[in-house]
Every structure is written in C-alpha cells, then in structure tokens.
Design an enzyme around this catalytic site. Structure first.
Site, short mmCIF file in Angstrom:
data_model
loop_
_atom_site.label_atom_id
_atom_site.label_comp_id
_atom_site.label_asym_id
_atom_site.label_seq_id
_atom_site.Cartn_x
_atom_site.Cartn_y
_atom_site.Cartn_z
N HIS A 1 0.84 -1.20 0.00
CA HIS A 1 0.00 0.00 0.00
C HIS A 1 0.87 1.24 0.00
O HIS A 1 2.06 1.20 0.32
CB HIS A 1 -1.02 -0.02 1.14
CG HIS A 1 -0.52 0.28 2.52
ND1 HIS A 1 -0.49 1.54 3.05
CD2 HIS A 1 -0.07 -0.54 3.52
CE1 HIS A 1 -0.07 1.49 4.31
NE2 HIS A 1 0.21 0.24 4.62
N ASP B 1 5.97 2.58 7.47
CA ASP B 1 4.65 2.03 7.11
C ASP B 1 3.89 3.04 6.27
O ASP B 1 3.32 3.98 6.82
CB ASP B 1 3.88 1.70 8.39
CG ASP B 1 2.49 1.17 8.11
OD1 ASP B 1 2.16 0.89 6.94
OD2 ASP B 1 1.72 1.03 9.09
N GLU C 1 -5.26 1.53 2.38
CA GLU C 1 -5.09 0.32 3.19
C GLU C 1 -5.32 0.65 4.65
O GLU C 1 -5.93 -0.11 5.39
CB GLU C 1 -3.68 -0.25 2.99
CG GLU C 1 -3.43 -1.59 3.66
CD GLU C 1 -2.89 -1.51 5.08
OE1 GLU C 1 -2.67 -2.56 5.68
OE2 GLU C 1 -2.69 -0.38 5.60
N GLU C 2 -4.83 1.83 5.06
CA GLU C 2 -4.89 2.18 6.49
C GLU C 2 -6.32 2.27 6.99
O GLU C 2 -6.60 1.96 8.14
CB GLU C 2 -4.16 3.51 6.73
CG GLU C 2 -2.65 3.45 6.51
CD GLU C 2 -1.91 2.54 7.49
OE1 GLU C 2 -2.57 1.89 8.32
OE2 GLU C 2 -0.68 2.47 7.42
N ASP D 1 4.39 -4.69 3.33
CA ASP D 1 3.75 -3.49 3.88
C ASP D 1 4.84 -2.73 4.62
O ASP D 1 5.52 -1.90 4.03
CB ASP D 1 2.59 -3.94 4.78
CG ASP D 1 1.83 -2.79 5.41
OD1 ASP D 1 2.36 -1.68 5.45
OD2 ASP D 1 0.69 -3.01 5.87
ZN LIG Z 1 0.89 -0.47 6.45
#
Ligand SMILES: [Zn+2]
Length: 704
Positions: free
Chosen positions: A351, A361, A398-399, A426
């Site tokens: 993502h 992240d 995605e989050e 990820d």
């Molecule tokens: Zn992530």
C-alpha cells in the site's frame, strides 16, 4: 497497517520436507533445468539500488499522504511514472469509497469537584524533529470512528482483549454508559472497540502505554527508536474481521459508476460509538486520577503511579465530529504480460497511503516495490519476457481498512481464479531482522528465495533469518530447542494487510515479508525520513534486500515450469490444526464431536500431495494439466457460503480471529464454533472442512 506489537503468530514446529534451495544452486523446486533461470536471477539481483531506493523513500515521504488527499494523488502519479520508466503497462485505477476525516476531536477530563485535569489531544512534538510542524499533518483520530459528544465515568480495560473484558465482568464492573480506556497492543484496535460497544460503552480511548512501545523498551525518539510522550498511534477501528474494504460495498467493487442504490449501510463493518487515540502524555492524567479497585495482575503499565480499574475519580468529555464522504482513491497497477500463460497472474503488492509520512509504514515497502520493478524493467530491456503475467500493485486506503486492494480484488474476482500468487509487503523495513508469513504451500518457496539473496550482515538472508530466530527463541522460550537448518519457522497469515482479500476472499496463495527492528513510532508523525535514517536503515541496504526478495519471488514464480506449491506440507499443517482443535473441544467438554473424518481427509491429502510432489520435482510430462491441478488445490479451500456469520471470509483454513483481528485463526469455522461451545455448528463446520480437503485431494489426484 502492520503492527509489530500485535504479532502473536502461531509458530509450528513441523518437520519441513520441502526441498530447500540455496544461493548458486543448480536446481530450484518447480524448474526442470534451473541453470538458464539462475542467470536471469543473477542479472535481476544486480539491479535494485540502495541509493535509488533511498531517493524514492525520500520523495514518497516528503509530505503526509493520507488516502484521498491531493498529496496521495501526487504519490500515485510518482509511482505510475516509475512503473512506466521500468517499461510496465501502467494505469491508475480510481474507486469511490466511504472515508472519514476528522473535523473536531476533543478530550477533556475533570475531577469529582469539576476541576479540569487535562484537555487534548496535545499536538505531537519533541525537541528537534524536522517533520513535525507540517500543516498537512492530520490530527490524531481513528478511521471509522463514530461522531458524537459524550461525558461519562471511565473504566480501564488493559489491552481490551476478550479475557480483559471478562475480567471486568468478574469484578462486577458494568460498562453501560461508560467510556473505556484501553492500551494499544496484543490485538487489533477494532476488536477493542467492538468488545466495548457490545458491552454498552459509549466511547473508547486508545492510548500507547510506555511499557509497550515507549521508554520502558528503550530511548524514545529522537534519542532512540521508541515512542515519545506526545506520539499518537492513529489507525482504523473498522470491524475488519466482519469484512474489509469500503464499508458500504461488501463483495462489490466501488467503481466510479457504481450506483448509490448498490451501497449498503456501513454499520456492517463500522462501530456506532466514538473512539479517539491518545498519547500517554494525555492519557496519564486520566489514569492517575482513576479510582476503584487496583488493577489485576498484568494490567499495570509503565506510567509512574498505581493503575486503578475505575470507575470513579475522573469524568471524561469526548467530542468527535467526523466528516464522512465518498472520496476518490487511486490504486496504481503496472503489468508485464506473460508469453506462455498470460492469464496466470503473479501479483506483487504494497500500500502507498500513510496516516502521516509513513516512512516505515508503508513507504519502505513502496521503495522496495519500485526497485523490484526497476530490476524487472532491466530484464525487459534485455529482451526477457515472463511466462506468466506479473502485476505490480500500489494500493490506496489500506490504512482505513484494506480498501484499495479489497475493491480491486472484488472487481477482478473472476480473473483471480487464475492468479498463482500474491506477494505482499507493507512495513518492509524497520530494522535488520527478516521475517515472513505464508500459506504452508509457499513456506518452502519463501525459504528458497531467502537462500538466494545476500544479507547486508553477510551470508544469505536465510542464514541471518535463522540466526535471529534462534537468538529470539533462546531469549523467549528457553525450553524449545533451536530450529534445525531446514526448520526456519514461517508464520501464518492473519490479517492487517493487503493479502487478506487475495487469500481469504478468493483463495490466491500468498506471502508477506518484512525486515524488523525496534519501531515505536508506528502511525505517528514521527514515522518519517529522519527517524528511518537514524534508526532503521541509514544506508538503505535493507530496502535493497527487500526489493531483491520481492522481485525474486515474482520472477521465480512467473517463470516456473511447475507451480512450486508444496501441498504435502500444507496437509500436514492442517492435520496439526485438526489435532489442536480436537484437544480444545475435549477441554471445552464437547466430547460428542467426531474429528476422525477430517483427520482422515487431511491424511489422504498429505498422501496425494506427496505423490504430486514427485511429479513437481521431475517437472516433465503434461505441465499445463499439472499446473491447473495445483492451482485448483488452493481453490478447494474456498467455501462459497463463507464462514458462519461473516460470508465475505471464505477460506476454510485461515481467517483473522474475531477476537484477535491481526493473527490468524486456523480452521476458523471449527475453532470459533468450539470457542462458542456450539457443538452442532462445530460438527457442521467439520463437514465443510472435510469436504474441502476431499476437493483438494481430488484436484491433486487429477494431476497424476
Ligand atoms: Zn501499512
């Protein structure tokens, strides 16, 4: 989204019979003659560049880029440009999905006399962070939170696990009308809110205790890698264990032309109540003032006072105004068409959206993805073409709930019947320790890939992986003997990242990889380029390593003569899950359940898998038929009816746990029925499992 602290993967000590490959080996599982492929792999491995990966990471993290913002769109264009430069056929795919952005988030606490104890949230700040003052940094909030204005007494619920809420019930503490405060860690945050809502709470505060990712672990940022006092973990509290993706369109893709009438109420996967994330700077005055009984054993965090369960001593006022809109998000898909099996897709995904800068992240994953594509692009320029089609995917949102990947999977569900693998990354790099999770059929494959890539620490990634695993075993479980040379443990896939729709909705065999280290700034403003270069990977050597691993996964799978799945290993693991469920059922007093048919079906599948493995090793004869049979075997684990009470989840071997969220529940239909002490449902789910194992055995037998 991946949270290091939440990992509690069940590691199995099973004899590993999959053939292992090592660097420079003349053979690899799935190849009749590996020497030509080995040259292509060597050519590929030389391309991913640490310097370029570092530049890409810096570009991607120049601005906060939450899903659906203009800065997110800029990163989509950037990724598309890099894909095109590598020679990939590239498109940006938009979806219109329900997302909340915060308008007002406020927390105030008062003592019984009405004196103000705190107001928040406090802006995230430390001395000397170069990124913290950007006006585009979103205030701390929870994706999928409700809106409202409530004032109530507070109860502390430790990690907000099922056993924590059960403990509160034992203490006769009623949660109706209360605000529950939980610390982050141990389970998925949406589970904490779900359990609180079920028990009548009107709001939830989620805070980061210094015991779990702050000063108790080590020096906080900017002195070290751990969470400072004002650092907040944002994150989604969507009920992902019901279904992920756009809450209004379970099972349906939220394309731009999808009529509004095709959308459903979002409350199938969203809480009704407010939840707000807090730093320990803001949580401490509330916890310190809280009265009632002292906390049970194991509930005390690392703040410098005795914790109490409540209620009493403090009242809290929460205001949450969330702006829910259907907003446009952008996946980026880059394709390299296959020459021999163009409909057989090998998918690599990561993502791109971040809560703030997201250096670890997910941008470390995006930089690795871009350098993997760079390496594949160099092969394309030399005239190489893959046998199977390779897709590089940069997911959005995605989050907020695995939204970009889920909508894309729902749109392409039919074509994904032919997809042969989904390789996820990820949180690619937060430190030097390699880790991987996979379906059992691909555990040997990922071990082989790790054996073919060198580690910045010397030797291969496989050797370093083994060393760090032995080291951690000795620290944590002194009674367990160190893993043998071929027994590196590969974890199971739960949820919390984009492999979920691929594996658990449509049955595409999946892996997930990362390189881990101390990481206390998850989902805060401090997960930025300065933190990354100081703590995780100053010379971007681990970005290069992850690009090599990811690209090599795609390359070796795309060109294999025979799909390198090990179904004997898969069947042995399922046999172990059935044994474990049986002893659990006995302990739970469900003595009438008959596990023998399922166990026998798993044993038959193991035998069939072993026979097929001989054919796979030989890689000769009718390879088209063999490959089709191998692919149908994983498909056999998809139950059209789905799991009881959550039909979106259709994989009978793996699902995220309803009460764990991140970590996998094995044979979930059976195990969750046992947990609920529902013998008739457990018996019915054992039938579903047995039938699915028999379908897998039939598929394997058809290959012989
Ligand atoms: Zn992530």
């Amino acid at each position: 989204m991946r949270n290091l602290l939440a990992f509690s993967i069940l590691f199995l000590f099973l004899p590993v019979s999959a053939p292992s490959q090592s660097a420079g080996n003349a053979s690899a599982f799935g190849y009749a003659n590996f020497s030509a492929q080995s040259k292509i792999e060597t050519q590929f491995l030389a391309v991913p560049s640490a310097r370029l990966a570092g530049e890409e990471l810096k570009s991607l993290t120049a601005q906060p880029h939450m899903a659906a913002t203009p800065e997110d769109h800029r990163t989509a264009n950037y990724v598309a440009k890099r894909f095109r430069a590598a020679g990939l056929e590239t498109e940006i795919v938009p979806y219109r999905v329900l997302l909340n952005w915060p308008k007002v988030v406020r927390v105030e606490a008062y003592d019984p006399a009405g004196h103000l104890l705190m107001t928040g949230p406090t802006r995230e700040h430390v001395h000397g962070d170069p990124y913290q003052n950007n006006p585009h940094v979103v205030m701390p909030f929870n994706g999928s939170s409700g809106s409202g204005d409530v004032t109530a007494e507070v109860v502390y619920a430790n990690y907000g696990r099922l056993q924590d809420f059960n403990k509160l019930a034992d203490l006769h503490i009623d949660l109706h009308g209360k605000i529950v405060i939980c610390r982050y860690g141990s389970n998925f945050r949406g589970v904490k809110v779900y359990l609180a809502e079920q028990r009548g709470a009107v709001g939830v505060l989620l805070y980061s205790d210094p015991r779990d990712d702050g000063y108790y672990k080590g020096d906080p940022w900017p002195l070290g890698p751990w969470r400072p006092a004002t650092g907040v973990q944002r994150g989604s509290v969507q009920y992902l264990f019901k279904y992920p993706g756009d809450p209004e369109t379970p099972g349906v893709a939220s394309t731009l032309n999808l009529p509004v009438s095709n959308r459903v109420s979002p409350y199938g996967s969203q809480p009704h109540i407010i939840s707000i994330p807090l730093s320990y700077h803001d949580a401490a005055p509330i916890l310190e003032a809280l009265r009632g009984p002292g906390v049970p054993q194991g509930w005390q965090g690392a703040l410098p006072f005795r914790y109490h369960v409540g209620p009493g001593g403090v009242r809290v006022h929460l205001v949450s105004r969330q702006d829910y809109q259907r907003r446009i998000i952008w996946d980026v898909i880059g394709t390299v068409p296959g020459t021999q099996y163009p409909n057989d897709w090998v998918i690599v995904g990561n993502h791109r959206d971040a809560w703030v800068y997201g250096a670890v992240d997910p941008s470390s994953g995006t930089a690795a993805l871009l350098e993997a594509a760079h390496g594949i692009g160099a092969l394309l320029r030399s005239g190489w073409r893959p046998k199977r089609t390779i897709l590089f995917c940069s997911w959005d949102a995605e989050e907020e709930g695995l939204i970009g990947s889920t909508e894309w999977v729902e749109q392409h569900a039919k074509a994904l019947d032919h997809a042969v693998a989904y390789f996820n990354v990820d949180v690619a790099v937060s430190g030097p320790d390699f880790s991987a999770s996979a379906v059992p059929s691909l555990k040997g494959f990922i071990r082989g890939i790790a054996s073919s890539v060198s580690s910045p620490l010397g030797g291969t990634v496989y050797q370093q992986w083994r060393n760090s695993q032995i080291h951690r075993n000795e620290q944590k479980t002194p009674n367990i003997p160190p893993a043998g040379a071929d027994q590196i443990r590969v974890g199971g896939l739960g949820s919390g990242s984009d492999f979920t729709p691929f594996l658990q909705h449509v049955g595409v065999p999946s892996t997930d990889i990362g390189s881990e280290g101390p990481y206390g700034v998850y989902h805060s403003v401090f997960d930025n380029f300065a933190w990354y270069t100081q703590n995780a990977d100053p010379h971007f050597l681990y970005l290069q390593e992850m690009a090599r691993i990811l690209g090599l996964e795609a390359l070796r799978m795309a060109d294999a003569d025979v799909l390198p799945y090990d179904y004997a290993a898969y069947a042995h693991e399922i046999g172990a899950y059935i044994e474990a469920a049986k002893s659990k059922a006995t302990q739970a007093g469900l003595k009438s359940l008959n596990f023998a048919p399922a166990a026998a079906a798993a044993a038959r599948m193991a035998t069939a898998g072993e026979k097929v493995r001989d054919r796979e090793m030989a890689a000769s004869g009718d390879l088209v038929g063999l490959n089709q049979a191998l692919r149908r075997t994983e498909e056999a684990f998809i139950s059209p009816a789905g799991l009881p009470g959550r039909p979106w989840y259709r994989h009978v071997i793996y699902a995220p746990g309803e009460f764990t969220g991140y970590s996998a529940v094995d044979i979930p239909g059976v195990n969750e029925a046992i947990d609920a002490k529902n013998a008739s449902l457990a018996a019915q789910q054992l039938d579903v499992l047995t039938q699915s194992l028999d379908r897998a055995t039939n598929a394997l037998d058809s290959a012989r």
